[in-house]
Design a protein around this motif. Sequence first.
Motif, PDB file in Angstrom:
ATOM      1  N   LEU A 278       0.807  -1.226   0.000  1.00 42.98           N
ATOM      2  CA  LEU A 278       0.000   0.000   0.000  1.00 42.98           C
ATOM      3  C   LEU A 278       0.838   1.273   0.000  1.00 42.98           C
ATOM      4  N   ASN A 279       2.074   1.184   0.477  1.00 46.05           N
ATOM      5  CA  ASN A 279       2.898   2.387   0.598  1.00 46.05           C
ATOM      6  C   ASN A 279       3.562   2.748  -0.734  1.00 46.05           C
ATOM      7  N   GLN A 280       2.726   2.912  -1.753  1.00 41.87           N
ATOM      8  CA  GLN A 280       3.237   3.204  -3.091  1.00 41.87           C
ATOM      9  C   GLN A 280       3.843   4.601  -3.167  1.00 41.87           C
ATOM     10  N   ASP A 281       3.360   5.502  -2.318  1.00 41.95           N
ATOM     11  CA  ASP A 281       3.880   6.868  -2.333  1.00 41.95           C
ATOM     12  C   ASP A 281       5.077   7.041  -1.410  1.00 41.95           C
ATOM     13  N   GLN A 282       5.505   5.937  -0.781  1.00 37.84           N
ATOM     14  CA  GLN A 282       6.685   5.929   0.086  1.00 37.84           C
ATOM     15  C   GLN A 282       6.595   7.003   1.183  1.00 37.84           C
ATOM     16  N   GLU A 283       5.486   6.978   1.901  1.00 38.59           N
ATOM     17  CA  GLU A 283       5.298   7.899   3.017  1.00 38.59           C
ATOM     18  C   GLU A 283       6.385   7.637   4.062  1.00 38.59           C
ATOM     19  N   GLN A 284       6.975   8.693   4.593  1.00 33.70           N
ATOM     20  CA  GLN A 284       8.185   8.586   5.386  1.00 33.70           C
ATOM     21  C   GLN A 284       8.019   7.714   6.630  1.00 33.70           C
ATOM     22  N   ASP A 285       6.968   7.959   7.410  1.00 31.02           N
ATOM     23  CA  ASP A 285       6.775   7.194   8.651  1.00 31.02           C
ATOM     24  C   ASP A 285       6.567   5.705   8.370  1.00 31.02           C
ATOM     25  N   ILE A 286       5.815   5.424   7.310  1.00 32.07           N
ATOM     26  CA  ILE A 286       5.566   4.016   6.968  1.00 32.07           C
ATOM     27  C   ILE A 286       6.839   3.367   6.439  1.00 32.07           C
ATOM     28  N   GLU A 287       7.604   4.120   5.650  1.00 26.04           N
ATOM     29  CA  GLU A 287       8.890   3.601   5.159  1.00 26.04           C
ATOM     30  C   GLU A 287       9.805   3.240   6.326  1.00 26.04           C
ATOM     31  N   LYS A 288       9.806   4.106   7.344  1.00 22.06           N
ATOM     32  CA  LYS A 288      10.628   3.854   8.519  1.00 22.06           C
ATOM     33  C   LYS A 288      10.172   2.582   9.228  1.00 22.06           C
ATOM     34  N   TRP A 289       8.855   2.436   9.369  1.00 20.22           N
ATOM     35  CA  TRP A 289       8.307   1.223  10.013  1.00 20.22           C
ATOM     36  C   TRP A 289       8.690  -0.019   9.217  1.00 20.22           C
ATOM     37  N   LEU A 290       8.564   0.071   7.904  1.00 17.69           N
ATOM     38  CA  LEU A 290       8.910  -1.069   7.047  1.00 17.69           C
ATOM     39  C   LEU A 290      10.388  -1.424   7.187  1.00 17.69           C
ATOM     40  N   GLU A 291      11.222  -0.397   7.216  1.00 15.28           N
ATOM     41  CA  GLU A 291      12.658  -0.628   7.321  1.00 15.28           C
ATOM     42  C   GLU A 291      13.012  -1.276   8.651  1.00 15.28           C
ATOM     43  N   GLU A 292      12.462  -0.724   9.744  1.00 13.25           N
ATOM     44  CA  GLU A 292      12.753  -1.263  11.073  1.00 13.25           C
ATOM     45  C   GLU A 292      12.288  -2.706  11.197  1.00 13.25           C
TER      46      GLU A 292
END
Length: 388
Positions: A278-292
């Motif tokens: 769902l994070n196609q727009d690479q929202e920063q907070d979600i990207e961080k969660w995905l990375e962690e």
Amino acid sequence: MVKDTMSYYERLNLAPNASEAEIKQAYFTLIREYSNETHPKEFQLLTEAFKTLKDNNKRREYDEQGSNNSNDSKRLEDAWRSLKQGDFNKAISITNQILKESPGNREALQCKAYAFLHKGDGIEANIISEKLLRETPNNIDCLILGVDVKESIKEHKEAINLVRKLIELTGDIDWCLKESRLLNEIGRSEQALQSLRTNALRFESIEKAMMYKEILLLAFNLGDPEAKAEAVEKLKTVPEGSVERLQVAYWMIALYEENNLRKNHPLYINIYEIVSYLNQDQEQDIEKWLEENDVENNNYQKKSNSSHSNENKRAGATEEAFFIKKETVKMLLISFGIFILFSIFGLGWLGFIAGAVYFFVGNGKQVLKYAAIAAGVIIFFQWLMYFP
């Protein structure tokens, strides 16, 4: 004195439960005193009250709505305020005053029922609620009151029936979710899942996604792979537009955190998959969660791989030990063969030395091994020369 601030019953000096004959008698008695010629305003007020109260349908409607004077409105406001402040006895007292004048005042009855409910008297609240539902079975406020009351007195089946009626009348997603939760509470989890999947067809986009979030969790708890796979796919594809995709992604993260899932939990893997998609727009907070969480997931994989590696090492060590034992037996046999060969020619002592050198010194050292063999061969030919 007849005033426009009075209720219809007060204008005719009647009790709210007055009969039709009493209404007529009161009206015709009063218009003699307040005739149209001498008291036109009072006459008009009396006639207005009489026309409403003599008609059963109009009277019922008037009783349900209550008198429209400002005094009743103020008292109802006081009753609701007392209810919100936790003064339930005061709320009951105020509504009793209103109902004494207008026994069918629906809002007063609702307030009184809620006051009893919050006071802990579910039985009394249920009596009022059932009365309201008999008189107005399709009234939304009365149905909501009925659900609250039935649930409080543990009559879940009746509550579910009222919820289903609310779904039919309103189509509200909250009631669809409420139905599944009530079914789940009484142990009908499979029926709850089916209810969610059926009701999900009513909605589009973000509301449909809300339904499938519940389906995902319930399908996992029930061990229904088909429903779970369907929910995962719908949660990835149903949201329309970047705002809705982000909203569903945050729902999934909240679901993960609320249930305190481990990183190797099967549901966590589904959640990570949905959020990532769902994070196609690479929202920063979600990207961080995905990375962690991806790092932690990789750590889990590394631990898993390390575990497999250790198992492989143990297996390799076992194979190596078997190979070493096999080689040892082979070298022992060769050493014994050297000893026998020398013994045939009467040089057993020399054969013993050659065999020992081959076994102990030559083990793992090819140079010494072959040197020992060469020495044995030389000695053998020397023996043939000296002892023809």
